[in-house]
Every structure is written in structure tokens, then in C-alpha cells.
Design a protein around this motif. Structure first.
Motif, short mmCIF file in Angstrom:
data_model
loop_
_atom_site.label_atom_id
_atom_site.label_comp_id
_atom_site.label_asym_id
_atom_site.label_seq_id
_atom_site.Cartn_x
_atom_site.Cartn_y
_atom_site.Cartn_z
N THR A 29 55.00 -36.61 -47.32
CA THR A 29 55.54 -35.47 -48.28
C THR A 29 55.59 -35.71 -49.42
O THR A 29 55.46 -36.80 -50.17
CB THR A 29 57.08 -35.49 -47.85
OG1 THR A 29 57.40 -35.19 -46.28
CG2 THR A 29 57.86 -34.25 -48.50
N LEU A 30 55.10 -34.48 -50.30
CA LEU A 30 54.66 -34.77 -51.77
C LEU A 30 56.05 -34.08 -52.62
O LEU A 30 56.77 -33.23 -52.52
CB LEU A 30 53.51 -33.87 -51.87
CG LEU A 30 52.18 -34.55 -51.26
CD1 LEU A 30 51.17 -33.72 -51.68
CD2 LEU A 30 51.93 -36.18 -51.62
N VAL A 31 56.02 -34.46 -53.84
CA VAL A 31 56.69 -33.69 -54.90
C VAL A 31 56.11 -32.89 -55.63
O VAL A 31 54.76 -33.30 -56.16
CB VAL A 31 57.45 -34.84 -55.75
CG1 VAL A 31 58.29 -34.52 -56.79
CG2 VAL A 31 58.55 -35.66 -54.75
N GLY A 32 56.30 -31.84 -56.15
CA GLY A 32 55.56 -30.97 -56.93
C GLY A 32 54.48 -30.21 -56.09
O GLY A 32 53.59 -29.84 -57.02
N ALA A 33 54.47 -29.68 -55.06
CA ALA A 33 53.53 -29.36 -54.23
C ALA A 33 54.22 -28.44 -53.31
O ALA A 33 53.64 -28.04 -52.39
CB ALA A 33 52.43 -30.24 -53.62
N ASP A 34 55.25 -27.96 -53.77
CA ASP A 34 55.86 -27.12 -52.56
C ASP A 34 55.40 -25.73 -52.48
O ASP A 34 54.52 -25.32 -53.24
CB ASP A 34 57.25 -26.44 -53.20
CG ASP A 34 58.44 -27.62 -53.31
OD1 ASP A 34 58.01 -28.65 -53.10
OD2 ASP A 34 59.31 -27.52 -53.77
N ALA A 35 55.37 -25.47 -51.21
CA ALA A 35 54.67 -23.87 -50.83
C ALA A 35 55.65 -22.76 -51.40
O ALA A 35 56.81 -23.15 -51.68
CB ALA A 35 54.63 -23.78 -49.38
N PRO A 36 55.16 -21.52 -51.43
CA PRO A 36 55.72 -20.39 -51.65
C PRO A 36 57.14 -20.23 -50.49
O PRO A 36 56.78 -20.44 -49.72
CB PRO A 36 54.76 -19.30 -51.67
CG PRO A 36 53.44 -19.70 -51.76
CD PRO A 36 53.49 -21.28 -51.22
N GLY A 37 58.39 -20.30 -51.25
CA GLY A 37 59.47 -20.39 -50.48
C GLY A 37 60.37 -21.56 -50.47
O GLY A 37 61.33 -21.72 -50.04
N GLY A 38 59.52 -22.61 -51.07
CA GLY A 38 60.12 -23.93 -51.26
C GLY A 38 60.04 -25.07 -50.40
O GLY A 38 60.58 -26.15 -50.36
N HIS A 39 59.20 -24.98 -49.03
CA HIS A 39 59.02 -25.93 -48.26
C HIS A 39 58.09 -27.06 -49.27
O HIS A 39 57.23 -26.75 -49.72
CB HIS A 39 58.24 -25.59 -47.00
CG HIS A 39 58.99 -25.01 -46.15
ND1 HIS A 39 60.17 -25.48 -45.27
CD2 HIS A 39 59.05 -23.43 -45.64
CE1 HIS A 39 60.63 -24.49 -44.52
NE2 HIS A 39 60.10 -23.39 -44.73
N PRO A 40 58.66 -28.28 -48.88
CA PRO A 40 57.74 -29.42 -49.59
C PRO A 40 56.25 -29.39 -49.15
O PRO A 40 55.88 -29.34 -47.81
CB PRO A 40 58.59 -30.67 -49.39
CG PRO A 40 60.03 -30.33 -48.98
CD PRO A 40 59.73 -28.96 -48.41
N GLY A 41 55.18 -29.54 -49.83
CA GLY A 41 53.92 -29.70 -49.53
C GLY A 41 53.85 -31.13 -48.98
O GLY A 41 54.49 -32.12 -49.03
N GLY A 42 52.58 -31.32 -48.24
CA GLY A 42 52.28 -32.63 -47.67
C GLY A 42 50.88 -32.73 -47.79
O GLY A 42 49.95 -32.06 -48.13
N TRP A 43 50.46 -34.24 -47.87
CA TRP A 43 49.13 -34.70 -47.75
C TRP A 43 48.97 -35.16 -46.21
O TRP A 43 49.55 -35.90 -45.88
CB TRP A 43 48.97 -35.73 -48.75
CG TRP A 43 47.90 -36.59 -48.46
CD1 TRP A 43 47.70 -37.81 -48.17
CD2 TRP A 43 46.37 -36.34 -49.10
NE1 TRP A 43 46.48 -38.53 -48.22
CE2 TRP A 43 45.66 -37.62 -48.73
CE3 TRP A 43 45.80 -35.27 -49.57
CZ2 TRP A 43 44.14 -37.46 -48.89
CZ3 TRP A 43 44.58 -35.21 -49.88
CH2 TRP A 43 43.60 -36.38 -49.44
N TRP A 44 47.84 -34.68 -45.38
CA TRP A 44 47.41 -35.22 -44.38
C TRP A 44 46.67 -36.60 -44.48
O TRP A 44 45.78 -36.85 -45.24
CB TRP A 44 46.49 -34.19 -43.80
CG TRP A 44 47.08 -33.37 -42.92
CD1 TRP A 44 48.30 -33.10 -42.46
CD2 TRP A 44 46.57 -32.08 -42.69
NE1 TRP A 44 48.50 -32.08 -41.80
CE2 TRP A 44 47.41 -31.27 -41.72
CE3 TRP A 44 45.15 -31.45 -43.02
CZ2 TRP A 44 47.13 -29.86 -41.29
CZ3 TRP A 44 45.07 -30.09 -42.41
CH2 TRP A 44 45.97 -29.36 -41.66
N THR A 45 47.22 -37.55 -43.83
CA THR A 45 46.63 -38.85 -43.59
C THR A 45 46.04 -39.27 -42.37
O THR A 45 44.78 -40.03 -42.46
CB THR A 45 47.75 -40.29 -43.79
OG1 THR A 45 48.77 -40.02 -42.68
CG2 THR A 45 48.47 -39.89 -45.04
#
Length: 259
Positions: A71-87
Motif C-alpha cells: 500500500t502506497l502513500v500519495g497515490a490514492d485513487a479517485p474517491g480516496g482508496h489508497p493506491g498500491g504497487w503490485w509485487t
């Protein structure tokens, strides 16, 4: 091969999704590329899902998939869900893997099963015929509540960070409780993401009917600021408010929960 610029939709698949705090935060942070910021607690997310029939997809056919990420900081999707990086992205279908790799996903062969017997769910992810991850949950029935929104997933292709916005809709069951997560192969790279013990869950759900779409295009992602992802802050972040710890009855049982 499917055209990777074409959108795809998946409907009513059986899906288990949740997140946890990791046993080795530094190892998790090392999987995130420069320019992206993991959360201070290095939260990891997992989705194990099964598409039982080809009529549930627009072009993928039937398949199963497990993906994990940070889970990432500063990459939220529209609407506020936190963004993520696939490993990690372990898919049973070569067609799905080819499509995903062309979009920057770290796709590799794998197989996922979800077995529900009464109120007990067991989900197992395998690779090369060996079990990698086993999740055990307590589940109930679907109700009238709908979980929906947009997720942002970041990937990389040809040295560029790419952003995809993925709409989703799910009908979660109630009650729902993650009881244990076992990482079964210390020699596999996915082991770096194993949960801490005691297990602490931030969010999660199981649904027998989840629908989502792969967007028709990806956009370049430019980080707002450089990131320092190799170490934790001096004071580790506390567990998220309201986070679910492994039930005491499960801890007493001796069943592995985390590392």
C-alpha cells in the motif's frame, strides 16, 4: 494474445481480499521502486480469487489469480482508496499472464483455490505445484451491503511507472474474520511479504460475487516527490486503529498465523 490496450471485465468471481502488517518491514520496502512511498507501517495487501466459468469474463476465460502488493502513500485513487504497487501476480491462465505482463504486471504462473465449507473458508495459492500461501477465514452470508469504488495500481514497463484505475463492485459476506495466514515456502520470493505474528489485519472481505474491470489504457505516473523506501522511521507506526488481531482462540490453537 489479447490486446493489452483493450479493456476487460470480470463478473461475479469468488474473491478474498485483505491486508496485514509484515514481519519484515525492510524487506517489504525494498520491493517498492524509487519514487513511490510505502506506508510507514509497510502494509501489505493480498487478493486471492477464482473465476469459475468463461462466461464471467469478456476475454480472459476461466482462471484463478493471486496478487500481492504494498500500500502506497500519495497515490490514492479517485474517491480516496489508497493506491498500491503490485509485487507478485500469480495467474493460472497464460492468456491472462500475457495481457498482464504487457501492462507492466509482474505476472508468473500460479494457481489459486477457494474452498468454503459451512462458515469456514480456506484459500490456497500454489506455484510449481507447491503451496505458497494458505488463508483461513470465518465467513457468513451475503447481505444487502455493496462495496464499490476505484483502485489505483501502479506498475512499471520499459522503465516507466504506469497508473491504472480499476473499478470494482462486491457483495461482501457478514460476519467475516481472518483467522490465519501461512506463508509455506521460505525459499520463494513471496515469503518477504509474510505477516507479523501476532497477525494484525487492517481491512478485508470475502465475497462470492465480485466484479471489476481492467481499464482500456494506462497513464504515466510522476511521483510528487522522491521517496526514501529503504528503512522505517525511527519510531515504528502503531497498528491501524480498529485493526483486527488474530483471535485469542486461534493463537492458543498453535495454528501458524504470520511468520
Amino acid at each position: 494474445m489479447l490486446d493489452p490496450t483493450a479493456p476487460q471485465i470480470v463478473v461475479q468471481c469468488r474473491t478474498l481480499s485483505f491486508s496485514w502488517l509484515p514481519a519484515d518491514p525492510d524487506a517489504v520496502a525494498a520491493l517498492v521502486p524509487a519514487g513511490l512511498r510505502p506506508r510507514p507501517d509497510r502494509q501489505v495487501f493480498l487478493s486471492q480469487y477464482v473465476v469459475d466459468d468463461e462466461t464471467q469474463t469478456s476475454g480472459f476465460g476461466a482462471y484463478s489469480l493471486t496478487y500481492l502488493g504494498v500500500t502506497l502513500v500519495g497515490a490514492d485513487a479517485p474517491g480516496g482508496h489508497p493506491g498500491g504497487w503490485w509485487t507478485h501476480y500469480l495467474a493460472s491462465s497464460p492468456r491472462v499472464r500475457q495481457y498482464a505482463v504487457a501492462r507492466g504486471a509482474p505476472a508468473a504462473p500460479g494457481r489459486t483455490s477457494i474452498d468454503v465449507r459451512g462458515d469456514r473458508l480456506t484459500a490456497v495459492t500454489e506455484a510449481d505445484g507447491r503451496p505458497l500461501i494458505r488463508s483461513r477465514c470465518q465467513v457468513g452470508d451475503t447481505g444487502t451491503r455493496i462495496r464499490s469504488g476505484l483502485n489505483r495500481i501502479l506498475t512499471t514497463r520499459d522503465g516507466r511507472l504506469l497508473s491504472g484505475i480499476y473499478p470494482f463492485l462486491a457483495e461482501p459476506v457478514t460476519p467475516f474474520e481472518v483467522e490465519s495466514v501461512e506463508f509455506l515456502d521460505p525459499g520463494h520470493p513471496v515469503y518477504a511479504l509474510r505477516p507479523a505474528n501476532p497477525l494484525t489485519i487492517d481491512w478485508g472481505f470475502y465475497t462470492p460475487r465480485a466484479s471489476f474491470a481492467y481499464p482500456g489504457g494506462l497513464s504515466s505516473w510522476e511521483p510528487d516527490e522522491p521517496a526514501e523506501v529503504g528503512r522505517l522511521p525511527e519510531e515504528p507506526a502503531p497498528a491501524p486503529a480498529g485493526g483486527q488481531k488474530v483471535p485469542a482462540r486461534r493463537a492458543r490453537s498453535g495454528l501458524p498465523s504470520g511468520s
